[in-house]
Design an enzyme around this catalytic site. Structure first.
Site, PDB file in Angstrom:
ATOM      1  N   GLN A  73     -11.659  -5.318  -4.267  1.00 14.07           N
ATOM      2  CA  GLN A  73     -10.241  -4.999  -4.441  1.00 14.07           C
ATOM      3  C   GLN A  73      -9.459  -5.272  -3.162  1.00 14.07           C
ATOM      4  OE1 GLN A  73      -8.283  -0.941  -4.733  1.00 14.07           O
ATOM      5  NE2 GLN A  73      -8.111  -1.579  -6.867  1.00 14.07           N
ATOM      6  N   CYS A 103      -2.795   2.441  -6.458  1.00 14.19           N
ATOM      7  CA  CYS A 103      -3.016   3.500  -5.483  1.00 14.19           C
ATOM      8  C   CYS A 103      -1.715   4.239  -5.189  1.00 14.19           C
ATOM      9  CB  CYS A 103      -3.571   2.931  -4.182  1.00 14.19           C
ATOM     10  SG  CYS A 103      -3.857   4.213  -2.942  1.00 14.19           S
ATOM     11  N   LYS A 142      -5.177  -3.583 -11.232  1.00 11.91           N
ATOM     12  CA  LYS A 142      -5.194  -2.138 -11.495  1.00 11.91           C
ATOM     13  C   LYS A 142      -3.769  -1.623 -11.307  1.00 11.91           C
ATOM     14  CE  LYS A 142      -6.983   2.229 -11.360  1.00 11.91           C
ATOM     15  NZ  LYS A 142      -7.400   2.939 -10.157  1.00 11.91           N
ATOM     16  N   ASN A 203      -8.219   4.460 -17.573  1.00 12.01           N
ATOM     17  CA  ASN A 203      -8.635   5.202 -16.382  1.00 12.01           C
ATOM     18  C   ASN A 203      -7.843   6.505 -16.322  1.00 12.01           C
ATOM     19  OD1 ASN A 203      -7.987   4.797 -12.845  1.00 12.01           O
ATOM     20  ND2 ASN A 203      -9.795   5.679 -13.750  1.00 12.01           N
ATOM     21  N   GLY A 204      -8.495   7.552 -15.811  1.00 13.06           N
ATOM     22  CA  GLY A 204      -7.792   8.824 -15.610  1.00 13.06           C
ATOM     23  C   GLY A 204      -8.429   9.971 -16.368  1.00 13.06           C
ATOM     24  N   ASP A 205      -9.019  10.928 -15.613  1.00 14.78           N
ATOM     25  CA  ASP A 205      -9.561  12.180 -16.175  1.00 14.78           C
ATOM     26  C   ASP A 205     -10.748  11.982 -17.108  1.00 14.78           C
ATOM     27  OD1 ASP A 205      -7.449  13.223 -14.799  1.00 14.78           O
ATOM     28  OD2 ASP A 205      -6.341  13.948 -16.531  1.00 14.78           O
ATOM     29  N   GLY A 227     -13.719   7.120 -11.896  1.00 14.08           N
ATOM     30  CA  GLY A 227     -13.550   7.251 -10.450  1.00 14.08           C
ATOM     31  C   GLY A 227     -14.058   8.580  -9.943  1.00 14.08           C
ATOM     32  N   ARG A 228     -13.153   9.559  -9.852  1.00 17.60           N
ATOM     33  CA  ARG A 228     -13.505  10.835  -9.217  1.00 17.60           C
ATOM     34  C   ARG A 228     -14.679  11.548  -9.889  1.00 17.60           C
ATOM     35  NH1 ARG A 228      -8.099  13.824  -9.582  1.00 17.60           N
ATOM     36  NH2 ARG A 228      -7.887  12.451 -11.392  1.00 17.60           N
TER      37      ARG A 228
END
Length: 337
Positions: A73, A103, A142, A203-205, A227-228
């Site tokens: 990236q 980001c 992204k 993406n997300g949660d 991700g997280r």
């Protein structure tokens, strides 16, 4: 989950480790790939090549031994600098170039990079066309759903991306203004998926196999970016893959396996970064791995004061030995959350 094509490459299960600065270094990428990720993406590399001589940047550009395809990236706000950075990364071994317009960090947005670019659709178009023209490898993008909730232009940006020749798009279900707060929304991702023909990744949660299935159904996306939720839980990829394939929940890893994975990860961090930096970076990873286990808070306070490799590994072994004792005495605390 079905395989997804990105240019000439196939992501066999549609599960991608999202790029995270300070997290998705080579040791973590290789670990997540072994534990079920179909594709892993490197940490964000600045497009300002004058900054590439720092140790941090050099380490981010080591791809030898990485599983293919190698996705890197890049971030920045100047089309020609991004094009040059893309070319240079391909020469260094990148097989997919990913452009960061997602980001939300202030230090990135203040330089008119990351999700700040969503404010300027003409610049988005200029950047995407320049990077796609500069390299012979697939270019992915992204984004977030928009700059803020009154300016959700993710759909427009997705159409610009497709016209520019972007090979796949990842969409985080929040705006730049949302940062990581509140719940991700998937309606915009669903609308984007309907509007374009390139692969779209949601993406997300996404923090469990059940949530993964829900997000895929809600968005119609071709795959998912995790991700997280992979921090301290790199086996989430195999859990999601198993659930999507069989409809059954894979049992959580036993303590013994968690200990083995963590010690392997520590050894890889120490080997990659050297003792001083490796010890420092190991602290956050160990904190993530042990966060849900009893006694973790007290352990971390002590662990974070250790400053050499051997002491860290010995301390982790001691922590798990205590957990095994608890399990043997019937406390039932032996399985990772």
């Amino acid at each position: 989950m079905s395989a997804v094509r990105i240019g000439p490459y196939t992501v066999h299960n549609g599960l991608i480790l999202a790029p995270m600065a300070g997290v998705t270094d080579q040791p973590f990428r290789q670990l997540c790939r072994r534990l079920g990720a179909g594709l892993v993406v490197s940490e964000m590399v600045t497009s300002d090549m004058s900054l590439w001589n720092s140790r941090k940047s050099r380490l981010r550009m080591i791809h030898e031994g990485d599983p293919e395809p190698r996705s890197v990236q890049i971030a920045g706000g100047d089309a020609q600098m991004l094009a040059q950075a893309a070319r240079a990364n391909v020469e260094l071994g990148a097989q997919i170039i990913d452009i960061n317009m997602g980001c939300p960090a202030k230090k990135v947005c203040n330089k008119a990079a990351g999700s700040a670019l969503l404010k300027d659709e003409a610049l988005v178009e200029e950047i995407l066309q320049a990077v796609v023209a500069a390299v012979d490898v697939p270019v992915t993008l992204k984004i977030r759903t928009g700059w803020d909730r009154d300016n959700k232009n993710g759909l427009t940006v997705a159409k610009i991306a497709e016209q520019a020749g972007i090979s796949a798009l990842a969409v985080h279900g929040r705006t730049r203004a949302d940062l990581y707060t509140g719940e991700a929304e998937y309606d915009t991702i669903a609308a984007i998926k309907q509007a374009v023909s390139m692969p779209v990744f949601a993406n997300g949660d996404i923090d469990s196999p059940e949530k993964a299935r829900h997000v895929l159904h809600a968005t119609g996306a071709d795959g998912l970016l995790i991700g997280r939720a992979a921090q301290g839980r790199p086996w989430i990829f195999r859990e999601i893959e198993h659930f999507m394939r069989t409809g059954q929940i894979l049992p959580a890893p036993q303590l013994l396996e968690v200990e083995r994975i963590l010690l392997e990860h520590l050894a890889a961090l120490h080997a990659f970064y050297g003792d001083v930096m490796g010890v420092r970076i190991a602290r956050k990873h160990v904190g993530w791995y042990l966060a849900t286990l009893p006694g973790a808070k007290e352990f971390r306070a002590h662990f974070n004061r250790l400053d050499d490799t051997e002491a860290q590994c010995a301390n982790v072994r001691e922590f798990f030995a205590e957990r095994y004792k608890s399990l043997a005495t019937g406390d039932g605390e032996g399985v990772a959350a």
